[in-house]
Scaffold this motif. Structure first.
Motif, PDB file in Angstrom:
ATOM      1  N   ALA A 184       0.828  -1.206   0.000  1.00 47.69           N
ATOM      2  CA  ALA A 184       0.000   0.000   0.000  1.00 47.69           C
ATOM      3  C   ALA A 184       0.863   1.257   0.000  1.00 47.69           C
ATOM      4  CB  ALA A 184      -0.935  -0.008   1.209  1.00 47.69           C
ATOM      5  N   THR A 185       1.933   1.247   0.792  1.00 48.30           N
ATOM      6  CA  THR A 185       2.837   2.393   0.828  1.00 48.30           C
ATOM      7  C   THR A 185       3.566   2.554  -0.494  1.00 48.30           C
ATOM      8  OG1 THR A 185       3.128   2.205   3.210  1.00 48.30           O
ATOM      9  CG2 THR A 185       4.855   3.359   2.009  1.00 48.30           C
ATOM     10  N   GLU A 187       2.435   1.659  -3.459  1.00 48.03           N
ATOM     11  CA  GLU A 187       1.462   2.185  -4.419  1.00 48.03           C
ATOM     12  C   GLU A 187       1.271   3.680  -4.250  1.00 48.03           C
ATOM     13  OE1 GLU A 187      -2.140  -0.201  -5.588  1.00 48.03           O
ATOM     14  OE2 GLU A 187      -1.637  -1.194  -3.694  1.00 48.03           O
ATOM     15  N   GLU A 188       1.097   4.115  -3.020  1.00 51.73           N
ATOM     16  CA  GLU A 188       0.898   5.543  -2.763  1.00 51.73           C
ATOM     17  C   GLU A 188       2.128   6.346  -3.170  1.00 51.73           C
ATOM     18  OE1 GLU A 188      -0.794   8.999  -2.042  1.00 51.73           O
ATOM     19  OE2 GLU A 188      -1.833   7.051  -2.018  1.00 51.73           O
ATOM     20  N   THR A 189       3.296   5.785  -2.919  1.00 53.38           N
ATOM     21  CA  THR A 189       4.534   6.457  -3.293  1.00 53.38           C
ATOM     22  C   THR A 189       4.663   6.578  -4.804  1.00 53.38           C
ATOM     23  OG1 THR A 189       5.623   5.646  -1.289  1.00 53.38           O
ATOM     24  CG2 THR A 189       7.055   6.357  -3.077  1.00 53.38           C
ATOM     25  N   LYS A 191       2.265   6.837  -6.886  1.00 54.82           N
ATOM     26  CA  LYS A 191       1.286   7.833  -7.353  1.00 54.82           C
ATOM     27  C   LYS A 191       1.744   9.258  -7.071  1.00 54.82           C
ATOM     28  CE  LYS A 191      -2.677   4.768  -6.592  1.00 54.82           C
ATOM     29  NZ  LYS A 191      -3.816   4.483  -5.691  1.00 54.82           N
ATOM     30  N   ASN A 192       2.487   9.432  -5.989  1.00 58.96           N
ATOM     31  CA  ASN A 192       2.892  10.775  -5.566  1.00 58.96           C
ATOM     32  C   ASN A 192       4.390  10.841  -5.280  1.00 58.96           C
ATOM     33  OD1 ASN A 192       0.081  11.993  -5.242  1.00 58.96           O
ATOM     34  ND2 ASN A 192      -0.052  10.192  -3.899  1.00 58.96           N
TER      35      ASN A 192
END
Length: 227
Positions: A184-185, A187-189, A191-192
């Motif tokens: 999850a981390t 994926e978020e990384t 994206k941003n």
């Protein structure tokens, strides 16, 4: 810098530890002179330029998650495999890559869930692959001070990693305790990436000046004790 304490050999004069965690462990063993000597990476100009050029390219594409090293118990391919499953479940078109090799059986286990395993490759090839990563994912069960994490950070590739004592002591910021949380981390990384940064402060500690001063300080301690 150190010698054997048994069999008539000289006692340990000092320990140069490559992470604060190693320094703490050496202290628990009773070593009196212990210094944290930060590792430093030096990357060729071409790969830094390649990373900079790729970072400037616009366009939407599938994320690319990369790790590197020998496929072995220390790197915990099982933890990486579970992380990869989560990443591919969320984004089937994502590319998950293991730069390195191991036994045919270990390589096949990773390939069977969709990980691209390069096998052993030249360093220049590895650096080129690393430069094209969106996120560097590190899942080792134990470490000293992994050079691949420092190389990723030097390239500006965001680092996310499994929460272990060595990486906590080095100041890696995005650490998670489970494959699901790590995915999850990651994926978020992906994206941003701009807001995420690289996840490790290289300039403050991992530089040649800090390394030189730490080594000279330890040498001085050892030399003084022998006078």
């Amino acid at each position: 810098m150190n010698g054997g304490d048994e069999g008539g050999g000289p006692p340990t004069a000092g320990v140069a530890a490559v992470s604060p965690r190693e320094a703490a462990l050496a202290g628990r063993l009773g070593v009196r002179r212990v210094t944290y000597v930060p590792q430093v990476v030096s990357l060729p100009r071409w790969v830094l330029d390649e990373r900079a050029a790729l970072s400037e390219q616009p366009g939407e594409r599938a994320p690319r998650y990369v790790t590197a090293g020998r496929i072995c118990a220390q790197k915990d391919p099982g933890f990486f495999a579970e992380t990869a499953r989560e990443l591919l479940r969320s984004r089937p078109d994502a590319e998950v890559v293991w730069l390195g090799g191991g036994t045919p059986e270990d390589e096949e286990r990773l390939r069977s869930i969709g990980v691209r395993v390069t096998g052993w490759i030249e360093r220049a090839t590895l650096l080129g692959e690393l430069a094209r990563a969106d996120v560097y994912v590190h899942t080792a069960a134990w470490e000293g001070s992994p050079m691949t994490v420092l190389e990723a950070a030097e390239l500006g590739v965001p680092v996310v990693a499994r929460r272990i004592a060595a990486l906590e002591s080095l100041g890696v910021r995005r650490l998670e305790g489970t494959p699901a949380a790590l995915a999850a981390t990651a994926e978020e990384t992906a994206k941003n990436p701009q807001s995420a940064g690289v996840g490790l402060d290289l300039t403050a500690v991992h530089n040649s000046t800090a390394q030189r001063e730490a080594l000279l300080g330890l040498y001085e301690q050892v030399a003084s004790s022998a006078r």
